[in-house]
Enzyme design. Structure first.
Site, PDB file in Angstrom:
ATOM      1  N   HIS A 131      -5.777 -63.490 -34.479  1.00 32.66           N
ATOM      2  CA  HIS A 131      -6.375 -63.772 -33.166  1.00 32.66           C
ATOM      3  C   HIS A 131      -5.429 -64.412 -32.555  1.00 32.66           C
ATOM      4  O   HIS A 131      -5.050 -65.754 -33.193  1.00 32.66           O
ATOM      5  CB  HIS A 131      -7.635 -64.237 -33.074  1.00 32.66           C
ATOM      6  CG  HIS A 131      -8.803 -63.012 -33.483  1.00 32.66           C
ATOM      7  ND1 HIS A 131      -9.828 -63.542 -34.099  1.00 32.66           N
ATOM      8  CD2 HIS A 131      -8.564 -61.873 -32.970  1.00 32.66           C
ATOM      9  CE1 HIS A 131     -10.462 -62.447 -34.105  1.00 32.66           C
ATOM     10  NE2 HIS A 131      -9.820 -61.424 -33.515  1.00 32.66           N
TER      11      HIS A 131
ATOM     12  N   GLU B 228      -5.332 -68.467 -31.815  1.00 29.23           N
ATOM     13  CA  GLU B 228      -5.935 -69.247 -33.020  1.00 29.23           C
ATOM     14  C   GLU B 228      -4.522 -70.129 -33.631  1.00 29.23           C
ATOM     15  O   GLU B 228      -4.036 -69.890 -34.541  1.00 29.23           O
ATOM     16  CB  GLU B 228      -6.907 -68.745 -33.830  1.00 29.23           C
ATOM     17  CG  GLU B 228      -8.056 -68.329 -33.142  1.00 29.23           C
ATOM     18  CD  GLU B 228      -8.764 -67.314 -34.079  1.00 29.23           C
ATOM     19  OE1 GLU B 228      -8.502 -66.865 -35.196  1.00 29.23           O
ATOM     20  OE2 GLU B 228      -9.620 -66.493 -33.332  1.00 29.23           O
TER      21      GLU B 228
ATOM     22  N   ARG C 161      -6.515 -63.483 -26.913  1.00 31.89           N
ATOM     23  CA  ARG C 161      -7.189 -63.168 -28.378  1.00 31.89           C
ATOM     24  C   ARG C 161      -6.628 -61.814 -29.124  1.00 31.89           C
ATOM     25  O   ARG C 161      -6.489 -61.754 -30.057  1.00 31.89           O
ATOM     26  CB  ARG C 161      -8.422 -63.290 -28.475  1.00 31.89           C
ATOM     27  CG  ARG C 161      -9.360 -62.733 -29.442  1.00 31.89           C
ATOM     28  CD  ARG C 161     -10.881 -62.672 -29.274  1.00 31.89           C
ATOM     29  NE  ARG C 161     -11.715 -62.044 -30.154  1.00 31.89           N
ATOM     30  CZ  ARG C 161     -12.343 -62.602 -30.985  1.00 31.89           C
ATOM     31  NH1 ARG C 161     -12.390 -63.814 -31.119  1.00 31.89           N
ATOM     32  NH2 ARG C 161     -13.351 -61.654 -31.869  1.00 31.89           N
TER      33      ARG C 161
ATOM     34  N   ASN D 299      -9.422 -57.765 -35.339  1.00 35.06           N
ATOM     35  CA  ASN D 299     -10.607 -57.872 -36.228  1.00 35.06           C
ATOM     36  C   ASN D 299     -11.769 -57.093 -36.108  1.00 35.06           C
ATOM     37  O   ASN D 299     -12.890 -57.296 -36.542  1.00 35.06           O
ATOM     38  CB  ASN D 299     -10.935 -59.382 -36.493  1.00 35.06           C
ATOM     39  CG  ASN D 299     -11.739 -59.807 -37.819  1.00 35.06           C
ATOM     40  OD1 ASN D 299     -11.309 -59.082 -38.739  1.00 35.06           O
ATOM     41  ND2 ASN D 299     -12.105 -60.912 -37.728  1.00 35.06           N
TER      42      ASN D 299
ATOM     43  N   HIS E 116      -8.434 -67.368 -39.837  1.00 31.32           N
ATOM     44  CA  HIS E 116      -8.862 -67.408 -38.458  1.00 31.32           C
ATOM     45  C   HIS E 116      -9.296 -69.009 -38.126  1.00 31.32           C
ATOM     46  O   HIS E 116      -9.192 -69.810 -39.081  1.00 31.32           O
ATOM     47  CB  HIS E 116     -10.082 -66.776 -38.022  1.00 31.32           C
ATOM     48  CG  HIS E 116      -9.794 -65.392 -38.367  1.00 31.32           C
ATOM     49  ND1 HIS E 116     -10.254 -64.562 -37.159  1.00 31.32           N
ATOM     50  CD2 HIS E 116      -9.730 -64.305 -39.145  1.00 31.32           C
ATOM     51  CE1 HIS E 116      -9.957 -63.148 -37.379  1.00 31.32           C
ATOM     52  NE2 HIS E 116      -9.787 -63.039 -38.704  1.00 31.32           N
TER      53      HIS E 116
ATOM     54  N   TYR F 128     -22.438 -63.874 -37.843  1.00 36.97           N
ATOM     55  CA  TYR F 128     -23.385 -62.465 -37.220  1.00 36.97           C
ATOM     56  C   TYR F 128     -22.986 -61.199 -37.695  1.00 36.97           C
ATOM     57  O   TYR F 128     -21.851 -61.169 -38.325  1.00 36.97           O
ATOM     58  CB  TYR F 128     -23.259 -62.728 -35.708  1.00 36.97           C
ATOM     59  CG  TYR F 128     -21.948 -63.274 -35.006  1.00 36.97           C
ATOM     60  CD1 TYR F 128     -20.956 -62.200 -35.222  1.00 36.97           C
ATOM     61  CD2 TYR F 128     -21.791 -64.470 -34.611  1.00 36.97           C
ATOM     62  CE1 TYR F 128     -19.634 -62.550 -34.672  1.00 36.97           C
ATOM     63  CE2 TYR F 128     -20.541 -64.703 -34.000  1.00 36.97           C
ATOM     64  CZ  TYR F 128     -19.475 -63.954 -34.014  1.00 36.97           C
ATOM     65  OH  TYR F 128     -18.309 -64.485 -33.600  1.00 36.97           O
TER      66      TYR F 128
ATOM     67  N   GLU G  44     -12.300 -69.505 -41.484  1.00 34.87           N
ATOM     68  CA  GLU G  44     -12.025 -70.249 -40.173  1.00 34.87           C
ATOM     69  C   GLU G  44     -11.997 -71.728 -40.400  1.00 34.87           C
ATOM     70  O   GLU G  44     -12.732 -72.453 -40.909  1.00 34.87           O
ATOM     71  CB  GLU G  44     -13.879 -70.100 -39.702  1.00 34.87           C
ATOM     72  CG  GLU G  44     -14.202 -68.772 -39.179  1.00 34.87           C
ATOM     73  CD  GLU G  44     -13.673 -68.112 -37.990  1.00 34.87           C
ATOM     74  OE1 GLU G  44     -13.003 -68.877 -37.280  1.00 34.87           O
ATOM     75  OE2 GLU G  44     -13.873 -67.011 -37.649  1.00 34.87           O
TER      76      GLU G  44
END
Lengths: 95, 310
Positions: free
Chosen positions: B70, B73, B128, B145, B197, B249, B271
């Site tokens: 992404h 990031e 992104r 992703n 990420h 999620y 992350e």
């Protein structure tokens, strides 16, 4: 070059599952042109949304109307990006 | 411009040409340890560079690390650059890393979405996705992703090209994804796959597309706990951990769901830091602290992979 004058990033915290669903529903409101930086997960996890200037008032009224708590994480995104750019340029100039 | 990789400014963000130049310097300075493999081209024709850290052997068991899939990031590409230098400087010094590299190879793709990264520097800092146009739509790009052949097209990805989580017209439609798929399949000996990420401080394992737990859940969970404990030992940064679907999620078409289904047991996604103040615009002075603490978690995963062959 796209700029982000007046865009804010709101950090939203849901009190319960009901509020979480209301925040989730924002994803489908394409007229707001929201950019979910951190998506909806659970009640204990904040949701971060970049809100364009033209939607700020509506989004804030919407949240307040539902009694959903939020804070402004980034007051002016473009100001922050300008600072980032400035730092990159001055770092590149350093011997 | 830096004359060598020692004088590269790891504490600042860099455009793609500087990262690519850094990679070439690292290869030139360490010909017996580092090589560069071009696994494909991006939609706009940029090389998809992977650094291979190897002390010899043929098709050794290997560890994959990617950053920057992404593009916005930025702390991930910056951390990847720092990891590359760290591997070179610690080989022969750090016994754990040395032992790993004496038996295994490490592959590191620092700019996994180069078109997107270029675009964040020149046109839209908040971009992104990839940069491939979508036929029949004015909206550009696919979320790389959500483009993997693992529950592709299921819930947790969008079919709308204008969405930030647009999955693409078909699995592996993006050359940035397909190139990794082909490389992993042809290599056939990856034992760990770590995709990095930012931001939200989490260490996650499969699955994202289904609630069915992976068969190695207990081991992946306990290794994640060890990794985030090591990470926190440096600055106290607290991470959450668990499967993607239970921790964030439902997300279909995700990278590590595909790698796990290919038989790569130690498949994780990070992350990185969330300070609660900057989001994707993490100030440059946080790059090195972020990279340093993440390195500890990476070492925990790599060391476990090395010590638990399968």
């Amino acid at each position: 070059k796209e700029t982000f004058e007046g865009h804010q990033v709101l950090r939203i915290v849901a009190k319960d599952e009901g509020q979480l669903s209301l925040i989730k529903a924002l994803e489908d409101m394409s007229e707001f042109e929201l950019d979910f930086w951190r998506g909806v997960t659970d009640v204990s996890t904040p949701v971060d949304i970049r809100v364009p200037f033209h939607s700020l008032q509506s989004v804030k009224i919407h949240l307040e109307g539902q009694d959903i708590e939020y804070s402004v994480m980034i007051e002016d995104l473009q100001a922050m990006l300008d600072k980032e750019q400035e730092e990159m340029v001055s770092a590149a100039r350093r011997p | 411009e830096p004359r060598n990789s020692d004088s590269f400014d790891f504490a600042n963000y860099h455009p793609i040409n500087e990262i690519y130049a850094f990679q070439d310097m690292l290869v030139a300075e360490n010909p017996n340890l580092v090589s560069k493999i071009v696994i494909g081209q991006s939609y706009q024709g940029r090389d998809l560079n992977v650094l291979k850290f190897s002390t010899g052997g043929t098709n050794r068991p290997a560890i994959w690390i990617d950053t920057g899939i992404h593009s916005r990031e930025w702390v991930t590409q910056a951390s990847g650059t720092w990891f590359a230098k760290k591997i070179v400087t610690e080989y022969g010094r750090d016994p754990a890393l040395t032992a790993i590299l004496d038996k295994m190879d490490i592959f590191l793709e620092i700019v996994t979405n180069p078109d997107g990264y270029y675009y964040t520097h020149n046109s839209n800092r908040m971009w992104r996705k990839t940069r491939k146009p979508n036929s029949g739509s004015n909206c550009v790009g696919v979320d790389p992703n959500r483009n993997w052949d693992a529950g592709f097209g299921g819930p947790g990805a969008s079919g709308n090209p204008c969405s930030e989580t647009y999955r693409g017209p078909r699995a592996h439609s993006e050359s940035e994804v397909k190139s990794i798929v082909d490389f992993v399949k042809s290599h056939r000996n990856f034992k760990a796959f770590i995709s990095i990420h930012s931001y939200s401080q989490m260490l996650l394992y499969p699955y994202g597309y289904t609630r069915t737990p992976v068969k190695d859940q207990a081991e992946l969970h306990s290794l994640a706990k060890k990794a985030i404990t090591d990470l926190a030992s440096l600055y106290g940064t607290r991470y959450r951990y668990g499967s993607i679907i239970n921790t964030i999620y439902q997300a279909s078409g995700g990278t590590i769901d595909w790698t796990y289904n290919q038989g790569i047991k130690y498949s994780y996604t990070f992350e990185l830091r969330d300070t609660g103040r900057y989001g994707f615009v993490l100030p440059a002075n946080q790059i090195i602290p972020t990279a340093k603490e993440t390195w500890l978690a990476l070492m925990a995963i790599m060391d476990h992979t090395f010590k638990n062959p399968y």
